[in-house]
Write an enzyme that holds these catalytic residues in place. Structure first.
Site, mmCIF file in Angstrom:
data_model
loop_
_atom_site.group_PDB
_atom_site.id
_atom_site.type_symbol
_atom_site.label_atom_id
_atom_site.label_comp_id
_atom_site.label_asym_id
_atom_site.label_seq_id
_atom_site.Cartn_x
_atom_site.Cartn_y
_atom_site.Cartn_z
ATOM 1 N N GLU A 189 0.570 -1.443 0.281
ATOM 2 C CA GLU A 189 -0.310 -0.049 -0.179
ATOM 3 C C GLU A 189 0.414 1.082 0.045
ATOM 4 O OE1 GLU A 189 -2.886 0.862 -0.207
ATOM 5 O OE2 GLU A 189 -3.350 2.884 0.680
ATOM 6 N N TYR A 192 7.595 4.352 1.512
ATOM 7 C CA TYR A 192 7.644 5.703 2.561
ATOM 8 C C TYR A 192 9.200 5.788 2.475
ATOM 9 C CZ TYR A 192 8.681 10.637 3.938
ATOM 10 O OH TYR A 192 8.627 11.567 3.871
ATOM 11 N N GLY A 199 18.106 7.048 -1.689
ATOM 12 C CA GLY A 199 19.442 7.200 -2.613
ATOM 13 C C GLY A 199 20.080 6.667 -1.804
ATOM 14 N N GLY A 203 14.727 2.778 0.727
ATOM 15 C CA GLY A 203 13.349 2.223 -0.238
ATOM 16 C C GLY A 203 14.063 0.797 -0.793
ATOM 17 N N ASN A 230 5.093 10.038 -11.305
ATOM 18 C CA ASN A 230 5.769 10.024 -10.110
ATOM 19 C C ASN A 230 7.002 9.491 -10.828
ATOM 20 O OD1 ASN A 230 7.002 10.269 -7.932
ATOM 21 N ND2 ASN A 230 5.861 9.288 -6.851
ATOM 22 N N TYR A 237 11.203 1.835 -9.385
ATOM 23 C CA TYR A 237 10.169 0.407 -9.849
ATOM 24 C C TYR A 237 10.950 0.414 -10.665
ATOM 25 C CZ TYR A 237 7.301 2.595 -6.413
ATOM 26 O OH TYR A 237 7.008 2.559 -4.887
#
Lengths: 267, 173
Positions: A189, A192, A199, A203, A230, A237
């Site tokens: 969901e 963040y 960097g 993530g 985005n 991704y």
């Protein structure tokens, strides 16, 4: 014996993989009966990465997830475990230096920080006014007997805390879902990381952990959504090898809420 | 047409599996179906099910030409919006072609919404293929917004090798 995450993943893949189509380190017959005993442990072993060398922590395994067979189903359960400061950890391996951080399962005390970061993410997505959830809602919805979601949190040591004093600097929130074509799936969901910590691989580490947990639960897909503008997230991704099934297959995301939903729900 | 909508039981899984394949054929993707009624039985009827399902049934005198009385289904599961709270995702909604136009699809959709309302779900979400105009019109008529068009949301997926590769990265943490 202390298990590394890679040991555990291999064990899980070899032991409890009755699902068709999943790659496994051991040859798993299709639709094999589930194991009757406790299948595997998935132990979180936070570690610090300093100067390129992984430093084992003296305390580890904040919690463990047990994959057990019950009523013919695989259930992922969490249990707090005592960690032993004396227990030796696996030998450190040299890893490229990124940043000193750890990832662990969220607990109810994390809800304040998760609520804070949910608002930060909504601000980034230019939709702050949409956020109605509070810390209390997260506590009730995520940490009751039948939680609606699970969370993992990225933490940095005190000396790297933000100017506001936060050490919890990223999170991922996920739940189990279902594909009528592919079976068990996991839906991420939220993902963040606070801007000043980006960097550094945090993530990616969070997303990888969700994937790992999903595979351990027998999932064949990891799904989520991203906004078309985005670009940095989309690039991130795509670089990890995912598919944009809106672009490639034409899936549109639809939603009913508010009055429209009330109207539908009338008997 | 006389029909009833009820929660699916384990014994319905063979019929649901049949209709999942029919829906995949309609969506031009039959080769994407990897699971059978066995997975549905295991995953939908255990202590912590991954999904719930409603089926639409007609009386014997209205059975299909092949003899089926279970003629439609809705498969859904509970999700969570970090902005709004508990929600429902409608994974599949299907009615056999010869039974369409009788309000069965709408009946199934409304029943799912009703189930969600009882669980305090604030949203009902689903996905639909862009070329599937009858379905898009059906959902739009019920007040659904197309978030891909209006807000730019794209659905992203990891599966197969890409999912394994991603998970393997976690072992290095």
């Amino acid at each position: 014996m202390c298990l590394t995450n890679s040991h555990v993943c291999a064990f899980i893949a070899a032991s409890v993989n009755p699902f068709e189509g999943r790659a496994s380190s051991a040859a798993a017959p299709l639709r094999r009966p589930l194991m009757k005993t406790v299948a595997a442990l998935c132990v979180f072993s936070p570690c610090r990465i300093k100067g390129g060398i992984r430093q084992p922590l003296k305390r580890h395994a904040v919690f463990q997830e047990l994959l057990i067979e019950q009523d013919g189903c695989l259930i992922l359960e969490k249990a707090a475990v005592e960690s032993s400061p004396e227990e030796p950890l696996h030998p450190p391996a040299a890893i490229p230096a990124v940043m000193d951080f750890s990832i662990r399962a969220a607990n109810v005390e994390d809800c304040k920080d998760i609520a804070r970061m949910i608002v930060e993410l909504a601000e980034y997505e230019k939709m702050t006014e949409h956020v109605k959830i509070t810390q209390r809602d997260l506590e009730q919805d995520g940490f009751s007997k039948n939680p609606f979601f699970h969370g993992i949190v990225a933490e940095v040591p005190e000396q790297l805390r933000t100017k506001d004093g936060h050490t919890k600097i990223g999170y991922a929130l996920y739940f189990y879902s279902y594909s009528s074509w592919a079976g068990r799936a996991v839906y991420m969901e939220d993902l963040y990381v606070m801007p000043e910590f980006r960097g550094k691989g945090i993530g990616k580490a969070l997303m990888s952990k969700v994937a790992q947990l999903g595979l351990a639960a027998g999932c064949n897909q990891l799904n989520f959504t991203v906004l078309d503008w985005n670009q940095s997230s989309r690039d991130f991704y795509m670089s990890q090898g995912c598919s944009d099934i809106t672009t490639s297959m034409g899936y549109h995301c639809m939603r009913c809420e508010g009055e429209a939903l009330q109207h539908l729900a009338q008997p | 047409m006389n029909f009833k909508i009820r929660p699916a039981i384990k014994e319905d899984c063979k019929e649901i599996s049949r209709m999942i394949m029919e829906l995949a054929v309609y969506e031009n993707m039959p080769d994407q179906v990897k699971i059978t009624h066995e997975e549905l039985e295991r995953d939908g009827f255990c202590e912590s099910p991954f999904f719930e399902c409603l089926v639409a049934e007609v009386p014997e005198e209205h059975k299909s030409k092949e003899g089926f009385t279970v003629v439609g289904y809705a498969l859904y599961f509970y999700t969570y919006s970090t902005w709004k709270g508990p929600s429902i995702f409608l994974e599949d909604l299907y009615v056999m072609p010869e039974f369409r136009g009788n309000g069965i699809g709408k009946g199934l959709l409304c029943k799912v919404a009703e189930v969600g309302k009882k669980k305090q779900c604030v949203r009902l979400q689903l996905s639909v293929l862009d070329w599937n105009t009858p379905s898009r019109d059906f959902y739009a008529a019920k007040g659904a917004q197309d978030l891909t068009v209006s807000e730019g949301w794209h659905a992203i997926r990891f599966d197969g090798q890409s999912l394994d590769n991603l998970a393997n990265e976690a072992a290095k943490i």
